[in-house]
Scaffold this motif. Structure first.
Motif: not given
Length: 212
Positions: A49, A52, A54, A58, A114, A118-120, A123, A158
């Protein structure tokens, strides 16, 4: 000695599975020219995680999992996603195979929390490989172990996870309740003659807001 390498070429949501499933497309290559009779492959898949960005929305949804954003350097550790096994058919050179991974929508599972938060974006996954390889040579068969340092990375959109979930739970999710709470909710729903569970929860939430 043989020399294997692995790559994840892509992933897709399996539309015809009985449960939400993502299928990873793997390429397995052997560079010395050995004829691989078959490969009993074991895969361990982790989410990384920290690799990326956020958004604020998120970050708010991930508080229960990792705490406040200021603490993520200490709390945001890799998440174990899946263990899987696969029999890879015989090949010389390289072969491409599908690795199906069933998913859960159980919100008691950290990876579900998790994904749902997430919106977009993507991962970040790390795929670790081990297993047993059966080689076919001039004098018969030999057996070799897949070295533990074999791995591949992949960034899963995602949207692919959401597509897999929507194929089974369109515009919905589910949570696990104790039986006594479910029975109480059912009585509340029946007493008010509410047609759906969503209506019952909305009525309860509205009562809570009114009380506050």
């Amino acid at each position: 000695m043989s020399e294997l390498s692995f790559a994840c070429l892509g992933a897709r949501a399996e539309r015809y599975a009985v449960a939400p499933t993502i299928v990873f497309r793997l390429r397995v290559a052997e560079s010395t020219g050995e004829a691989v009779h078959c490969l009993a492959l074991r895969s361990q898949i982790r989410i990384e995680p920290l690799k990326r960005h956020y958004g604020d929305g998120e970050a708010e949804r991930l508080v229960d999992l990792f705490g406040e954003r200021s603490r993520w350097g200490d709390t945001m550790k890799p998440l174990q996603f899946a263990h899987a096994t696969l029999m890879v058919p015989g090949f010389t050179g390289e072969v491409e195979v599908d690795l199906p991974i069933p998913l859960t929508y159980d919100f008691d599972v950290a990876t579900t929390k998790y994904f749902h938060g997430l919106e977009d974006g993507e991962i970040p996954f790390l795929l670790l490989f081990s297993g047993t390889m059966f080689l076919q040579g001039e004098t018969g068969f030999s057996v070799e172990q897949v070295p533990w340092d074999k791995e591949a990375t992949y960034r899963l959109p995602v949207a692919t996870w959401r597509e897999a979930m929507d194929s089974i739970f369109p515009d919905a999710a589910w949570i696990r309740l104790r039986r006594d709470n479910l029975d109480a909710l059912a009585r509340f729903k029946s007493r008010l003659a509410l047609p759906t569970w969503d209506d019952a929860l909305e009525a309860l939430l509205a009562e809570r807001v009114t009380d506050e």
